[in-house]
Design a protein around this motif. Structure first.
Motif, PDB file in Angstrom:
ATOM      1  N   SER A  88       1.483 -11.232  -2.531  1.00  0.00           N
ATOM      2  CA  SER A  88       0.187 -10.708  -2.085  1.00  0.00           C
ATOM      3  C   SER A  88       0.202  -9.189  -2.072  1.00  0.00           C
ATOM      4  CB  SER A  88      -0.150 -11.242  -0.688  1.00  0.00           C
ATOM      5  OG  SER A  88      -0.286 -12.641  -0.688  1.00  0.00           O
ATOM      6  N   ILE A  89       1.293  -8.623  -1.568  1.00  0.00           N
ATOM      7  CA  ILE A  89       1.417  -7.160  -1.516  1.00  0.00           C
ATOM      8  C   ILE A  89       1.485  -6.579  -2.918  1.00  0.00           C
ATOM      9  CG2 ILE A  89       2.971  -5.291  -0.815  1.00  0.00           C
ATOM     10  CD1 ILE A  89       3.649  -7.089   1.669  1.00  0.00           C
ATOM     11  N   ARG A  90       2.220  -7.249  -3.817  1.00  0.00           N
ATOM     12  CA  ARG A  90       2.320  -6.762  -5.193  1.00  0.00           C
ATOM     13  C   ARG A  90       0.959  -6.782  -5.879  1.00  0.00           C
ATOM     14  NH1 ARG A  90       2.126  -8.191 -10.117  1.00  0.00           N
ATOM     15  NH2 ARG A  90       1.691 -10.371  -9.597  1.00  0.00           N
ATOM     16  N   ILE A 146       6.817  -3.454  -0.554  1.00  0.00           N
ATOM     17  CA  ILE A 146       7.292  -3.501   0.823  1.00  0.00           C
ATOM     18  C   ILE A 146       8.807  -3.339   0.847  1.00  0.00           C
ATOM     19  CG2 ILE A 146       7.385  -6.034   0.759  1.00  0.00           C
ATOM     20  CD1 ILE A 146       6.689  -5.976   3.774  1.00  0.00           C
ATOM     21  N   GLU A 147       9.291  -2.592   1.834  1.00  0.00           N
ATOM     22  CA  GLU A 147      10.731  -2.421   1.988  1.00  0.00           C
ATOM     23  C   GLU A 147      11.393  -3.757   2.321  1.00  0.00           C
ATOM     24  OE1 GLU A 147      11.268   0.488   5.004  1.00  0.00           O
ATOM     25  OE2 GLU A 147      10.665   2.193   3.725  1.00  0.00           O
ATOM     26  N   HIS A 148      12.649  -3.899   1.877  1.00  0.00           N
ATOM     27  CA  HIS A 148      13.372  -5.157   2.034  1.00  0.00           C
ATOM     28  C   HIS A 148      13.447  -5.582   3.501  1.00  0.00           C
ATOM     29  CE1 HIS A 148      17.075  -7.617   2.480  1.00  0.00           C
ATOM     30  NE2 HIS A 148      16.658  -8.166   1.346  1.00  0.00           N
ATOM     31  N   ASP A 149      13.859  -4.681   4.387  1.00  0.00           N
ATOM     32  CA  ASP A 149      13.999  -5.043   5.801  1.00  0.00           C
ATOM     33  C   ASP A 149      12.644  -5.329   6.441  1.00  0.00           C
ATOM     34  OD1 ASP A 149      16.711  -4.771   5.582  1.00  0.00           O
ATOM     35  OD2 ASP A 149      16.807  -2.773   6.509  1.00  0.00           O
ATOM     36  N   ALA A 150      11.633  -4.604   6.012  1.00  0.00           N
ATOM     37  CA  ALA A 150      10.293  -4.851   6.545  1.00  0.00           C
ATOM     38  C   ALA A 150       9.801  -6.241   6.144  1.00  0.00           C
ATOM     39  CB  ALA A 150       9.324  -3.781   6.057  1.00  0.00           C
ATOM     40  N   ALA A 191       0.390  -5.438   8.865  1.00  0.00           N
ATOM     41  CA  ALA A 191       1.325  -4.516   8.206  1.00  0.00           C
ATOM     42  C   ALA A 191       0.613  -3.700   7.140  1.00  0.00           C
ATOM     43  CB  ALA A 191       2.488  -5.307   7.598  1.00  0.00           C
ATOM     44  N   TRP A 192      -0.264  -4.337   6.370  1.00  0.00           N
ATOM     45  CA  TRP A 192      -0.995  -3.643   5.312  1.00  0.00           C
ATOM     46  C   TRP A 192      -1.875  -2.534   5.884  1.00  0.00           C
ATOM     47  CZ3 TRP A 192      -1.262  -4.269  -0.051  1.00  0.00           C
ATOM     48  CH2 TRP A 192      -2.321  -3.589  -0.690  1.00  0.00           C
ATOM     49  N   ARG A 193      -2.576  -2.840   6.977  1.00  0.00           N
ATOM     50  CA  ARG A 193      -3.561  -1.908   7.525  1.00  0.00           C
ATOM     51  C   ARG A 193      -2.939  -0.792   8.358  1.00  0.00           C
ATOM     52  NH1 ARG A 193      -8.702  -3.980   6.923  1.00  0.00           N
ATOM     53  NH2 ARG A 193      -8.795  -6.207   6.377  1.00  0.00           N
ATOM     54  N   ASN A 194      -1.644  -0.887   8.658  1.00  0.00           N
ATOM     55  CA  ASN A 194      -1.030   0.142   9.500  1.00  0.00           C
ATOM     56  C   ASN A 194      -1.113   1.521   8.864  1.00  0.00           C
ATOM     57  OD1 ASN A 194       0.729   0.909  11.853  1.00  0.00           O
ATOM     58  ND2 ASN A 194       2.094   1.475  10.169  1.00  0.00           N
ATOM     59  N   ASN A 195      -0.835   1.607   7.560  1.00  0.00           N
ATOM     60  CA  ASN A 195      -0.938   2.878   6.834  1.00  0.00           C
ATOM     61  C   ASN A 195      -1.380   2.558   5.414  1.00  0.00           C
ATOM     62  OD1 ASN A 195      -0.798   5.483   5.908  1.00  0.00           O
ATOM     63  ND2 ASN A 195       1.443   5.648   6.040  1.00  0.00           N
ATOM     64  N   PRO A 196      -2.654   2.184   5.232  1.00  0.00           N
ATOM     65  CA  PRO A 196      -3.099   1.644   3.941  1.00  0.00           C
ATOM     66  C   PRO A 196      -3.042   2.633   2.787  1.00  0.00           C
ATOM     67  CG  PRO A 196      -4.969   2.030   5.403  1.00  0.00           C
ATOM     68  CD  PRO A 196      -3.743   2.220   6.226  1.00  0.00           C
ATOM     69  N   ARG A 197      -2.888   3.927   3.053  1.00  0.00           N
ATOM     70  CA  ARG A 197      -2.848   4.901   1.966  1.00  0.00           C
ATOM     71  C   ARG A 197      -1.431   5.130   1.434  1.00  0.00           C
ATOM     72  NH1 ARG A 197      -7.730   7.428   1.619  1.00  0.00           N
ATOM     73  NH2 ARG A 197      -6.883   9.135   0.373  1.00  0.00           N
ATOM     74  N   SER A 198      -0.467   4.511   2.078  1.00  0.00           N
ATOM     75  CA  SER A 198       0.908   4.634   1.608  1.00  0.00           C
ATOM     76  C   SER A 198       1.192   3.607   0.523  1.00  0.00           C
ATOM     77  CB  SER A 198       1.879   4.428   2.778  1.00  0.00           C
ATOM     78  OG  SER A 198       3.215   4.353   2.312  1.00  0.00           O
ATOM     79  N   ALA A 199       2.008   3.995  -0.445  1.00  0.00           N
ATOM     80  CA  ALA A 199       2.370   3.071  -1.527  1.00  0.00           C
ATOM     81  C   ALA A 199       3.345   2.008  -1.056  1.00  0.00           C
ATOM     82  CB  ALA A 199       2.978   3.853  -2.687  1.00  0.00           C
ATOM     83  N   VAL A 200       3.997   2.240   0.083  1.00  0.00           N
ATOM     84  CA  VAL A 200       5.054   1.343   0.556  1.00  0.00           C
ATOM     85  C   VAL A 200       4.755   0.902   1.987  1.00  0.00           C
ATOM     86  CG1 VAL A 200       7.517   1.104   1.001  1.00  0.00           C
ATOM     87  CG2 VAL A 200       6.737   2.516  -0.916  1.00  0.00           C
TER      88      VAL A 200
END
Length: 396
Positions: free
Chosen positions: A235-237, A243-247, A269-278
């Motif tokens: 979904s994230i892809r 997404i980072e492995h540990d996250a 998790a997606w909405r926490n910082n939606p402008r970040s690539a990761v």
């Protein structure tokens, strides 16, 4: 839709769908069953799939499965009747859903249908009213529609939220009887009921539901860790991020394979910082706290309130253990006979909230239900809201 934002590929919105009635972007689990059922829409080779019962606890993906089937059926030219098991189902389908469906059919098909004397269609080939020369019956409608839409398509009927209330079950029984008559007459119909297993079992015990007892049965439970990882990562892809492995591992742990919680945690998790690539660990930490609080408030508290008094006593006895519970310990804590406990064990397993966990043991299958029950016994912490410094003045 993927758009460019600050040099990275960004989804127009969150790819996760925790809201009710929204199909997930990536469907986890039951892929084989979904493929087999959707092939029926292409081949009309029904096999055991004329009737399907989908059971599972709340938020397990039953409604999402119905939506996937509806979309697949429409793509193959099938007619789709979709409703829930609330009161008035028969009237809604016959007086609203089917008339609206008639207006979407090809003019030649509507002309043929009007010649049957079941529906009145005006010169503009629009539905006007139902003919009353014969008693309106759902079976007549289904047979007529099936015969006149052609040999390469059929009718999918999906009924969600099956309830075990006596009045609702009687209506569902009559509905099922009409569908069975249409099937006996050769209509190309697939009907799918969805609900909690204990309610579906009550439906099967009704009159006129003999054909449903031979239904294909799907039981929706938690996804495996691998399936959970696939839903989150893919979904994230597709959303254009990574997404980072540990996250990712933390979101898997938080969601515990519970489909609604997977979508909820992923969305937070997606909405926490939606402008970040990761999506990083900080986002996963925020999702951890928010998702558990939200699922306990929106789902688990309601599940607990819906339980009978004795069901609550059983799960309260279970909640005294941090892991699985021994049946003999539950017998002692409830101070009842072992036979009595077995009755409620079966009831709770049938609801999907509890599962067997080895001989003589049970465990919660709904994540965080045990934690919720234990939290009700905790004394709330004192809260300093600032008003101690402003005591109310004495009354005059």
């Amino acid at each position: 839709m993927i758009a460019e934002m600050n040099g990275i590929a960004a989804h127009a919105g969150s790819p996760f769908t925790p809201g009710y009635g929204r199909a997930p972007l990536v469907f986890g689990g039951h892929e084989d069953e979904l493929d087999e059922l959707t092939r029926v829409f292409q081949t009309l080779d029904f096999g055991e799939n004329h009737s399907v019962l989908i059971s599972g606890l709340r938020g397990a993906g039953k409604t999402s499965m119905l939506m996937m089937l509806q979309d697949a059926a429409r793509r193959e030219g099938w007619l789709v009747i979709s409703d829930d098991a609330s009161a008035g189902l028969m009237d809604r389908v016959m007086e609203t859903t089917i008339p609206a469906m008639l207006d979407t059919l090809e003019p030649a098909t509507r002309t043929r249908l009007s010649s049957l004397g079941i529906w009145q269609i005006n010169a503009q080939l629009e539905y006007v009213d139902r003919h009353r020369q014969t008693k309106p019956l759902l079976r007549r409608d289904l047979i007529a529609l099936s015969e006149h839409i052609g040999p390469d398509a059929g009718i999918l009927i999906t009924i969600d939220e099956v309830s075990s209330g006596k009045i609702r079950l009687r209506e569902l029984s009559r509905f099922a009887l009409e569908v069975s008559h249409a099937l006996q007459a050769g209509a190309n119909v697939m009907i799918v009921f969805a609900g909690i297993k204990i309610d579906l079992d009550a439906l099967l015990e009704q009159e006129h539901t003999t054909f449903l007892r031979r239904s294909r049965q799907l039981d929706f439970r938690r996804l495996t860790p691998g399936e959970t990882r696939h839903v989150l990562d893919e979904s994230i892809r597709i959303g254009g991020r990574r997404i980072e492995h540990d996250a990712l591992n933390q979101l898997i742990s938080v969601s515990q394979g519970y489909p609604y919680l997977i979508q909820l945690a992923g969305d937070y998790a997606w909405r926490n910082n939606p402008r970040s690539a990761v999506i990083d660990q900080a986002a996963a930490d925020v999702a951890h706290e928010k998702a558990i609080t939200a699922v306990q408030r929106r789902v688990i508290s309601r599940v607990y309130q819906d339980l009978s008094e004795k069901d609550r006593e059983f799960v309260q006895a279970m909640a005294q253990d941090s892991g699985r519970s021994k049946i003999s310990d539950i017998v002692k804590r409830m101070d009842v006979s072992a036979q009595y406990v077995q009755v409620y064990k079966k009831r709770l397993i049938d609801t999907g909230y509890v599962r067997s966990d080895g001989h003589g043991y049970v465990a919660f299958s709904l994540p965080y239900l045990g934690e919720y029950i234990r939290s009700m016994n905790d004394e709330p912490a004192a809260v300093d809201d600032g008003w101690d410094a402003f005591p109310p003045p004495p009354s005059v």
